[in-house]
Write an enzyme that holds these catalytic residues in place. Sequence first.
Site, short mmCIF file in Angstrom:
data_model
loop_
_atom_site.label_atom_id
_atom_site.label_comp_id
_atom_site.label_asym_id
_atom_site.label_seq_id
_atom_site.Cartn_x
_atom_site.Cartn_y
_atom_site.Cartn_z
N GLU A 163 44.26 25.72 43.52
CA GLU A 163 43.80 26.56 44.43
C GLU A 163 44.40 26.36 46.07
O GLU A 163 43.44 24.95 45.64
CB GLU A 163 42.45 28.15 44.12
CG GLU A 163 42.23 28.45 42.15
CD GLU A 163 43.30 29.28 42.50
OE1 GLU A 163 43.59 30.10 43.20
OE2 GLU A 163 43.92 29.71 41.18
N ASN B 150 48.40 41.11 45.61
CA ASN B 150 46.40 40.69 46.13
C ASN B 150 47.10 40.58 47.68
O ASN B 150 46.81 40.11 48.28
CB ASN B 150 46.27 39.33 45.69
CG ASN B 150 44.85 39.44 46.12
OD1 ASN B 150 44.08 39.18 47.03
ND2 ASN B 150 44.32 38.01 47.44
N TYR C 36 49.94 22.84 50.38
CA TYR C 36 49.63 24.67 49.33
C TYR C 36 51.50 24.95 48.90
O TYR C 36 51.23 26.50 50.46
CB TYR C 36 48.95 25.26 50.15
CG TYR C 36 48.02 26.25 49.01
CD1 TYR C 36 48.35 26.09 46.96
CD2 TYR C 36 48.48 28.02 48.80
CE1 TYR C 36 47.46 26.93 47.06
CE2 TYR C 36 48.00 28.52 48.56
CZ TYR C 36 47.53 29.03 46.92
OH TYR C 36 47.39 29.27 46.64
#
Length: 347
Positions: free
Chosen positions: A123, A182, A238
Amino acid sequence: MHRRLCRRLSFAIFVGILLTLYRSVQELPQVNSPHPLQRRVGVRGKAPLVTVLIWWYPFGKKSKIQDCDSSYNIQGCRLTTDRRLYPISQAVIIHHRDLGGNVSQLPAGPRPASQRWVWMNFESPTHSSGLEVLNGVFNWTMSYKRGSDIFIPYGYLYPKKRTEGKVALPSKSKLVAWVISNWNEDHARVQYYHRLNRYVDIDLYGRYHQPLQNDSIVLTISPYKFYLAFENSQHMDYITEKLWRNALMSSTVPIVLGPSRANYEQYIPADSFIHVDDFSTPKKLARHLMLLDKNARSYRKYFDWRRRYNVHLAKFWEEPYCKVCEAVKNARASDHKSISNLASWFQ
Ligand SMILES: *[C@@H]1O[C@H](CO)[C@@H](O)[C@H](O)[C@H]1NC(C)=O
Ligand SMILES: *[C@@H]1O[C@H](CO)[C@@H](O)[C@H](O)[C@H]1NC(C)=O
Ligand SMILES: *[C@@H]1O[C@H](CO)[C@@H](O)[C@H](O)[C@H]1NC(C)=O
């Protein structure tokens, strides 16, 4: 007389052999000492070299544990969730999200001298709380971030055996798609979507939107020319499956929102994607997409890299597990390390 000498000599040799044997047993690293559990759970009758204990199934989801030999050509690994093997495990993998900053969930009891505790997290820092209490606890880090002891990017390109002349693309009948479950109005990606959607139609899929065709992202996205590979938060390295699988595996051009263009270029060729920062406004980006829509040749240039590269998608979770086994095999028992600055390093 002659016979007695012979007998004495052979006795001396016998004692010598015994002493050598004893010494070699003593020199073995502690983790290799026989343990009742080690004998009981062997692989094909042979004692495995490396036991990797997976403290929890990530997110509490039970999954089949693969064999590292057939999947990754890494031999001698035993991956297990059997906590009784803790005392003889060379590595213990602890998934950050499931720990939730609660250190009383860490293995209790003494840590064997050469055992490594591996901090596993895929994450982003925005979604990784409870790091501060973990300084000095772990021996290795494993994440998507470069500089991790065990670096597992969500994907990477690897060269094809030979360069291909032409890239075959699925037929393209639609323009821009986004799969988003999301939905959060505070996310930069949703704000950018609203602004871009004023100038170009974007088809939405996922929870609260259209369902995927046959439950397959690749099947659903392949007819589109462009895909919004927007990360949920913006951090160095990321770059997730939103780029690697959703966009690249679906043969669409990724429009990325995440870390900087320079960071993306450390993973994929500069001419394989569009970065939202390439344009001063969403309106200008929309205009570029319209131009590409009318110019097949310019559009196809975004796929030139495919003549030379294939996409590797990280396989969760067997890839991280097997890479830990490999790292243990490559490490020396005497290499001690602990991560004293986990929080500041990761954030
Ligand atoms: C932390 O973990 C322990 C052991 O599993 C548990 O008893 C305790 O309730 C947890 N604390 C919190 C705050 O979740
Ligand atoms: C989608 O699923 C249906 C029903 O299971 C099947 O008949 C069809 O072949 C699938 N389509 C593709 C493209 O795989
Ligand atoms: C692992 O980390 C602990 C805690 O910092 C440390 O005491 C131990 O020596 C380390 N072990 C190895 C093998 O690096």
